[in-house]
Design a protein around this motif. Structure first.
Motif, PDB file in Angstrom:
ATOM      1  N   LEU A  22      49.951  36.217  49.736  1.00 31.67           N
ATOM      2  CA  LEU A  22      49.758  37.310  48.772  1.00 31.67           C
ATOM      3  C   LEU A  22      48.326  37.827  48.741  1.00 31.67           C
ATOM      4  CD1 LEU A  22      51.820  35.779  45.831  1.00 31.67           C
ATOM      5  CD2 LEU A  22      52.437  37.831  47.136  1.00 31.67           C
ATOM      6  N   MET A  23      47.465  37.293  49.605  1.00 28.36           N
ATOM      7  CA  MET A  23      46.053  37.654  49.547  1.00 28.36           C
ATOM      8  C   MET A  23      45.827  39.149  49.780  1.00 28.36           C
ATOM      9  SD  MET A  23      43.312  36.144  48.703  1.00 28.36           S
ATOM     10  CE  MET A  23      43.857  34.434  48.858  1.00 28.36           C
ATOM     11  N   TYR A  24      46.761  39.801  50.452  1.00 28.71           N
ATOM     12  CA  TYR A  24      46.609  41.242  50.692  1.00 28.71           C
ATOM     13  C   TYR A  24      46.637  42.052  49.393  1.00 28.71           C
ATOM     14  CZ  TYR A  24      51.642  42.081  49.932  1.00 28.71           C
ATOM     15  OH  TYR A  24      52.902  42.186  49.380  1.00 28.71           O
ATOM     16  N   LEU A  25      47.107  41.438  48.304  1.00 27.04           N
ATOM     17  CA  LEU A  25      47.172  42.121  47.018  1.00 27.04           C
ATOM     18  C   LEU A  25      45.948  41.871  46.140  1.00 27.04           C
ATOM     19  CD1 LEU A  25      50.928  41.419  46.221  1.00 27.04           C
ATOM     20  CD2 LEU A  25      49.926  43.665  46.691  1.00 27.04           C
ATOM     21  N   LYS A  26      45.032  41.041  46.590  1.00 29.74           N
ATOM     22  CA  LYS A  26      43.876  40.697  45.752  1.00 29.74           C
ATOM     23  C   LYS A  26      43.079  41.936  45.374  1.00 29.74           C
ATOM     24  CE  LYS A  26      39.861  37.620  45.502  1.00 29.74           C
ATOM     25  NZ  LYS A  26      39.104  36.524  46.184  1.00 29.74           N
ATOM     26  N   LYS A  27      42.976  42.880  46.293  1.00 31.58           N
ATOM     27  CA  LYS A  27      42.196  44.095  46.023  1.00 31.58           C
ATOM     28  C   LYS A  27      42.802  44.932  44.911  1.00 31.58           C
ATOM     29  CE  LYS A  27      44.571  46.929  49.521  1.00 31.58           C
ATOM     30  NZ  LYS A  27      45.667  45.938  49.692  1.00 31.58           N
ATOM     31  N   ASP A  28      44.098  44.721  44.631  1.00 30.90           N
ATOM     32  CA  ASP A  28      44.765  45.485  43.568  1.00 30.90           C
ATOM     33  C   ASP A  28      44.511  44.904  42.184  1.00 30.90           C
ATOM     34  OD1 ASP A  28      45.819  47.061  45.544  1.00 30.90           O
ATOM     35  OD2 ASP A  28      47.827  46.209  45.475  1.00 30.90           O
ATOM     36  N   ARG A  29      43.806  43.774  42.108  1.00 30.91           N
ATOM     37  CA  ARG A  29      43.543  43.091  40.837  1.00 30.91           C
ATOM     38  C   ARG A  29      44.851  42.889  40.062  1.00 30.91           C
ATOM     39  NH1 ARG A  29      39.405  46.105  37.451  1.00 30.91           N
ATOM     40  NH2 ARG A  29      39.283  44.110  36.393  1.00 30.91           N
ATOM     41  N   PRO A  30      45.772  42.118  40.641  1.00 31.99           N
ATOM     42  CA  PRO A  30      47.102  41.992  40.043  1.00 31.99           C
ATOM     43  C   PRO A  30      47.132  41.131  38.795  1.00 31.99           C
ATOM     44  CG  PRO A  30      46.889  40.489  41.884  1.00 31.99           C
ATOM     45  CD  PRO A  30      45.632  41.329  41.867  1.00 31.99           C
ATOM     46  N   VAL A  46      48.282  30.692  42.761  1.00 35.40           N
ATOM     47  CA  VAL A  46      48.217  32.093  43.183  1.00 35.40           C
ATOM     48  C   VAL A  46      47.155  32.829  42.376  1.00 35.40           C
ATOM     49  CG1 VAL A  46      49.481  34.271  43.278  1.00 35.40           C
ATOM     50  CG2 VAL A  46      50.628  32.148  43.936  1.00 35.40           C
ATOM     51  N   ALA A  47      47.194  32.674  41.055  1.00 37.04           N
ATOM     52  CA  ALA A  47      46.232  33.356  40.187  1.00 37.04           C
ATOM     53  C   ALA A  47      44.805  32.903  40.478  1.00 37.04           C
ATOM     54  CB  ALA A  47      46.590  33.101  38.723  1.00 37.04           C
ATOM     55  N   HIS A  48      44.641  31.598  40.700  1.00 39.26           N
ATOM     56  CA  HIS A  48      43.305  31.061  40.968  1.00 39.26           C
ATOM     57  C   HIS A  48      42.734  31.651  42.252  1.00 39.26           C
ATOM     58  CE1 HIS A  48      40.021  28.186  40.811  1.00 39.26           C
ATOM     59  NE2 HIS A  48      40.247  27.911  42.077  1.00 39.26           N
ATOM     60  N   GLU A  49      43.533  31.685  43.313  1.00 36.48           N
ATOM     61  CA  GLU A  49      43.057  32.180  44.597  1.00 36.48           C
ATOM     62  C   GLU A  49      42.822  33.686  44.572  1.00 36.48           C
ATOM     63  OE1 GLU A  49      42.224  30.331  47.307  1.00 36.48           O
ATOM     64  OE2 GLU A  49      42.563  28.599  45.988  1.00 36.48           O
ATOM     65  N   LEU A  50      43.637  34.415  43.837  1.00 36.29           N
ATOM     66  CA  LEU A  50      43.496  35.870  43.766  1.00 36.29           C
ATOM     67  C   LEU A  50      42.563  36.311  42.639  1.00 36.29           C
ATOM     68  CD1 LEU A  50      45.958  35.637  45.676  1.00 36.29           C
ATOM     69  CD2 LEU A  50      46.930  37.624  44.510  1.00 36.29           C
ATOM     70  N   MET A  51      42.016  35.327  41.897  1.00 34.14           N
ATOM     71  CA  MET A  51      41.137  35.595  40.757  1.00 34.14           C
ATOM     72  C   MET A  51      41.807  36.567  39.791  1.00 34.14           C
ATOM     73  SD  MET A  51      37.401  35.817  42.626  1.00 34.14           S
ATOM     74  CE  MET A  51      36.549  35.909  41.041  1.00 34.14           C
ATOM     75  N   ALA A  52      43.055  36.257  39.452  1.00 34.46           N
ATOM     76  CA  ALA A  52      43.875  37.148  38.636  1.00 34.46           C
ATOM     77  C   ALA A  52      44.248  36.493  37.316  1.00 34.46           C
ATOM     78  CB  ALA A  52      45.146  37.516  39.403  1.00 34.46           C
ATOM     79  N   PRO A  53      44.504  37.283  36.292  1.00 29.18           N
ATOM     80  CA  PRO A  53      44.975  36.730  35.023  1.00 29.18           C
ATOM     81  C   PRO A  53      46.387  36.183  35.168  1.00 29.18           C
ATOM     82  CG  PRO A  53      45.021  39.119  34.947  1.00 29.18           C
ATOM     83  CD  PRO A  53      44.327  38.745  36.226  1.00 29.18           C
TER      84      PRO A  53
END
Length: 236
Positions: A22-30, A46-53
């Motif tokens: 799912l790393m391709y979605l990190k730029k979208d700030r999901p 997933v949230a931790h790696e993507l720095m997402a809420p």
């Protein structure tokens, strides 16, 4: 004769593998929404790696009159909780609007209780206009995920994606209708149960859910949308 080892050691391992996909979605700030309880340890990674809420998405079944195990719909929590009904089944069984309203209220109270337990006073994440990823530890029939996705569609996300470590092909085909994407790491031919694809599939406790949600909440940057949502709620 022993077969190949399961593809996932535990939910943490599954979450890390899913995060890579799912790393391709990190730029979208999901926004990451987990179906509790088993989906939370996966979604946390997933949230931790993507720095997402990270938040939970609670779904409560509405059972038919006299047959509680037969679902005629469900209540899905969120900023604006929604009731999703199987209209054909409701009509077939002649279920009254009064019964549906009473059951909806009862399930909303249980959702509020569980949200308070898991999240304290933190408000649900806002999903309108956001990229939303719904995560579980695996899918069998897909009933809960389908209801969750249907409710979220009404909230106007910019993108809606579901992500799981494992699921059967026929279930994935049904769930992909209406969403922007679906990510599944393992699509086995001999699917019997989600647990068969984990070395360790112990039950996730309420305490673990609470701890992981709090860890991700505290670990996010102060300008993250979760903190902004909290401040917004406090100002109202």
């Amino acid at each position: 004769m022993f077969g190949d080892p399961p593809p996932f050691k535990d939910r943490r391992d599954a979450g890390l593998q899913l995060a890579s996909a799912l790393m391709y979605l990190k730029k979208d700030r999901p926004v990451i929404l987990a179906l509790p309880r088993g989906g939370v340890p996966v979604a946390y990674e997933v949230a931790h790696e993507l720095m997402a809420p990270l938040d939970v998405l609670l779904v409560r079944k509405i059972g038919a009159p006299g047959y509680a195990e037969l679902g005629i719909g469900a209540v899905v929590d969120g900023e604006r909780p929604q009731t999703v009904l199987n209209e054909d089944l409701v009509s077939q069984l002649g279920v009254s609007s009064v019964y549906i309203a009473e059951e909806t209220e009862r399930q909303l109270l249980e959702i509020e209780r569980r949200r308070k337990l898991y999240c304290g006073d933190r408000p649900p994440l806002q999903v309108h206009g956001r990229t939303v990823i719904v995560v579980d530890d695996g899918i069998a029939t897909g009933g809960t995920m389908a209801v969750a996705l249907k409710a979220l569609m009404q909230e106007g996300p910019a993108k809606l994606i579901f992500a799981v470590p494992v699921a059967p092909r026929e279930t994935l085909d049904k769930l992909c209708v209406g969403v922007d994407d679906g990510v599944c790491l393992t699509v086995p031919d001999n699917f019997r149960a989600v647990g068969q694809f984990y070395e360790n599939f112990d039950q996730t406790s309420d305490e673990e859910v609470i701890s992981l949600l709090e860890r991700q909440y505290v670990g996010l940057p102060a300008n993250n949308s979760r903190a902004q949502a909290t401040r917004h709620a406090q100002e109202r």
